[in-house]
Design an enzyme around this catalytic site. Structure first.
Site, PDB file in Angstrom:
ATOM      1  CD  GLU A   7      -1.585   4.055   7.976  1.00 18.62           C
ATOM      2  OE1 GLU A   7      -1.341   4.490   9.130  1.00 18.62           O
ATOM      3  OE2 GLU A   7      -1.766   4.789   7.001  1.00 18.62           O
ATOM      4  CD  GLU A  38      -5.009   7.898   9.631  1.00 20.23           C
ATOM      5  OE1 GLU A  38      -4.374   8.932   9.858  1.00 20.23           O
ATOM      6  OE2 GLU A  38      -4.771   6.826  10.199  1.00 20.23           O
ATOM      7  NE  ARG A  90      -3.411   2.525   2.558  1.00 18.43           N
ATOM      8  CZ  ARG A  90      -3.335   3.370   3.593  1.00 18.43           C
ATOM      9  NH1 ARG A  90      -2.632   3.062   4.669  1.00 18.43           N
ATOM     10  NH2 ARG A  90      -3.948   4.532   3.550  1.00 18.43           N
ATOM     11  CG  ASN A 105      -4.994   3.590   8.594  1.00 23.38           C
ATOM     12  OD1 ASN A 105      -5.042   2.575   7.882  1.00 23.38           O
ATOM     13  ND2 ASN A 105      -4.712   4.789   8.124  1.00 23.38           N
ATOM     14  CG  HIS A 128      -1.157   9.015   3.484  1.00 25.57           C
ATOM     15  ND1 HIS A 128      -1.304   7.670   3.730  1.00 25.57           N
ATOM     16  CD2 HIS A 128      -0.782   9.557   4.677  1.00 25.57           C
ATOM     17  CE1 HIS A 128      -1.012   7.411   5.012  1.00 25.57           C
ATOM     18  NE2 HIS A 128      -0.687   8.543   5.604  1.00 25.57           N
TER      19      HIS A 128
HETATM   20  C1  GBH Z   1      -1.450   7.180  10.723  1.00 30.34           C
HETATM   21  O1  GBH Z   1      -2.140   8.157  11.412  1.00 30.34           O
HETATM   22  C2  GBH Z   1      -1.012   7.758   9.428  1.00 30.34           C
HETATM   23  O2  GBH Z   1      -1.849   7.317   8.376  1.00 30.34           O
HETATM   24  C3  GBH Z   1       0.419   7.491   9.105  1.00 30.34           C
HETATM   25  O3  GBH Z   1       0.817   8.332   8.064  1.00 30.34           O
HETATM   26  C4  GBH Z   1       1.257   7.670  10.336  1.00 30.34           C
HETATM   27  O4  GBH Z   1       2.631   7.577  10.074  1.00 30.34           O
HETATM   28  C5  GBH Z   1       0.857   6.610  11.308  1.00 30.34           C
HETATM   29  O5  GBH Z   1      -0.504   6.668  11.576  1.00 30.34           O
HETATM   30  C6  GBH Z   1       1.580   6.687  12.645  1.00 30.34           C
HETATM   31  O6  GBH Z   1       1.261   7.842  13.335  1.00 30.34           O
HETATM   32  O7  GBH Z   1      -2.580  10.934  19.438  1.00 30.34           O
HETATM   33  O8  GBH Z   1      -2.936  10.090  21.696  1.00 30.34           O
HETATM   34  O9  GBH Z   1      -4.775  11.058  20.450  1.00 30.34           O
HETATM   35  C7  GBH Z   1      -2.597   7.802  12.687  1.00 30.34           C
HETATM   36  C8  GBH Z   1      -3.308   8.956  13.356  1.00 30.34           C
HETATM   37  C9  GBH Z   1      -2.958   8.087  15.559  1.00 30.34           C
HETATM   38  C10 GBH Z   1      -4.648   9.713  15.111  1.00 30.34           C
HETATM   39  C11 GBH Z   1      -3.577   7.809  16.888  1.00 30.34           C
HETATM   40  C12 GBH Z   1      -5.266   9.415  16.444  1.00 30.34           C
HETATM   41  C13 GBH Z   1      -4.880   8.712  18.649  1.00 30.34           C
HETATM   42  C14 GBH Z   1      -3.894   8.701  19.778  1.00 30.34           C
HETATM   43  N1  GBH Z   1      -3.916   8.577  14.593  1.00 30.34           N
HETATM   44  N2  GBH Z   1      -4.259   8.979  17.375  1.00 30.34           N
HETATM   45  S1  GBH Z   1      -3.536  10.302  20.378  1.00 30.34           S
END
Ligand code: GBH
Length: 454
Positions: free
Chosen positions: A350, A170, A81, A296, A125
């Site tokens: 993811e 997302e 992906r 994800n 993205h």
């Molecule tokens: C993904 O986003 C992305 O698609 C990717 O590009 C990125 O590298 C990967 O995750 C790792 O971050 O922050 O304590 O509120 C994930 C985004 C992560 C948003 C978890 C909500 C909740 C925990 N999400 N987050 S907190």
């Protein structure tokens, strides 16, 4: 068999993969006619990226494509992906397309197919052309139509060769982190703007699906959402209500329009004057049937009305991001999605974790030990297997990420890769987790080839 392999039985078509995104790995930010993206611009603002870094070089994947494709092939995955950088193939986000840009993605797609790997493509993205941001970005309804044109161009060039096309990665992150908290590009801070952006992202998804189907696009079409089960910190009525609202804002605000064609009434009412402008026909477009839903998953969400809860004191193990490791919550989430909405094929697009690795030199060269990551991935694969066994239509699982990369506002300090990247030399070293996943997939293939031998 390695005792650390989770038992996993799935249908023969189950797809195992590994994922990346364009801005996080490509680099070559100003090469071969690429336009500026909102993340190129955002990184130049002082103080917004933890280590002051940017995506100019990243993993230099743009120049290391062939060897990176070999790394993917070495894993034995069914699918890879990746995402397309819109400004690389259409520098202004409208008007002329850049032949050198699309040629890069043709090389990816053809290189994958030559190695027997299915391309899973994501159109957006997060790296919107800056030229469109200058016209209002996703808050401007015109961007919806520009996205549809971009999607049609990509599909016309690539769709016959790709297995799957996801419109957005997302939308919650782009809308809320990009336009409400402003910690991600474009760094806007307005709840009303964020909700309009979310609506336009959903609308552009629906209209792109409609256009691609009319064009006869052969790829399977869907979207990728970041979803977590959200629970209250305590059972006080205040915490329970706050958690219900957050579930509404982060899960139901996307699932309901996509699958039911309506926004959740409780959240709509809560938003007051910040609700989006919705035109006649928008909700019908948004709820166009999809071939798949991608999610994800990294962790759960816990909400307290007073804001007092912190993962640090939850007693659960944490990753380097400070996120709780709770694989059982992935099973819970998948079961809930299946229960509350009528789902098409469901992919975990993811799943992975940031951990500091331990690099040691051995006679054979560098060895990168990351047993925490192996444990994380193994337990989450088991969690997917458990959901599948309970009737959830699981179709695939992809590890985030192929290699250490630009982790957005965290810069390069947080490492999610199953391949280590030495940013001084850009050398790649498969970590123990890469070797573990490779061996696990080998076992899965043996089971598939000869189910009775399992
Ligand atoms: C993904 O986003 C992305 O698609 C990717 O590009 C990125 O590298 C990967 O995750 C790792 O971050 O922050 O304590 O509120 C994930 C985004 C992560 C948003 C978890 C909500 C909740 C925990 N999400 N987050 S907190």
């Amino acid at each position: 068999m390695n005792p650390t392999f989770p038992s996993f039985s799935s249908n023969p078509g189950f797809v195992w993969g590994v994922a990346t995104s364009a801005f996080q790995i490509e680099g070559a930010a100003q090469e071969d006619g690429k336009g500026e993206s909102i993340w190129d611009r955002f990184c130049r603002q002082p103080g917004v990226i933890a280590d002051g870094s940017n995506g100019d070089i990243a993993c230099d994947h743009y120049h290391r494509l062939e060897s990176d494709l070999d790394l993917i092939a070495g894993l034995g995955v069914d699918a890879y992906r990746f995402s397309i950088s819109w400004p690389r193939i259409q520098p202004d986000g409208q008007g002329a397309f850049n032949e050198q840009g699309i040629a890069f993605y043709e090389r990816i797609v053809d290189g994958l197919r030559a190695r027997g790997i299915k391309p899973y493509l994501t159109l957006n993205h997060w790296d919107l052309p800056q030229a469109l941001q200058d016209l209002g970005g996703w808050a401007n309804r015109e961007t919806v139509h520009r996205f549809v044109s971009y999607a049609r161009y990509v599909a016309a060039r690539l769709a016959g060769r790709v297995e799957s096309i996801a419109t957005h990665n997302e939308p919650w992150v782009m809308a809320v982190l990009g336009h409400e908290s402003g910690i991600f590009a474009p760094g806007v801070r307005s709840r009303a703007t964020a909700m309009q952006v979310a609506h336009h992202l959903l609308l552009s998804h629906g209209l792109a699906l409609r256009a691609l189907r009319a064009d006869g696009c052969g790829a399977r079409l869907g979207i990728v959402l970041n979803l977590s089960p959200i629970g209250p910190a305590t059972d006080s009525p205040e915490d329970v209500a706050a958690a219900r609202l957050e579930d509404g804002r982060s899960v139901r605000w996307y699932m309901d329009p996509l699958f039911l064609g309506t926004y959740p009434a409780d959240v709509w009412q809560h938003l007051g004057g910040d609700v989006p402008v919705v035109h006649d026909g928008d909700m019908q477009a948004i709820s166009a049937p999809m071939d798949f839903l991608g999610i994800n998953y990294y962790t759960r969400g816990v909400v307290s009305a007073s804001g007092a809860w912190s993962a640090q004191h939850s007693g659960k193990p944490l990753t380097d991001m400070g996120w709780e490791i709770v694989p059982e919550c992935l099973t819970e989430l998948l079961l809930r999605l299946h229960r509350d909405w009528k789902l098409p094929a469901l992919y975990v697009m993811e799943n992975g974790a940031a951990f500091a690795d331990e690099a040691i030199s051995t006679a054979e060269g560098l060895r990168v030990r990351d047993s925490d990551r192996v444990d994380y991935i193994a337990r989450h694969i088991a969690a997917v297997g458990s959901a599948a066994a309970q009737g959830v239509p699981m179709a695939g699982y992809m590890v985030w990420s192929l290699m250490d990369n630009f982790e957005w506002a965290s810069g390069y300090a947080k490492r999610f890769g199953i391949v280590h990247v030495d940013y001084a030399t850009l050398a790649r070293t498969p970590k123990d987790s890469y070797l573990w996943y490779r061996d696990f997939l080998q076992v899965q293939r043996n089971v598939r080839a000869d189910p009775l031998a399992a």
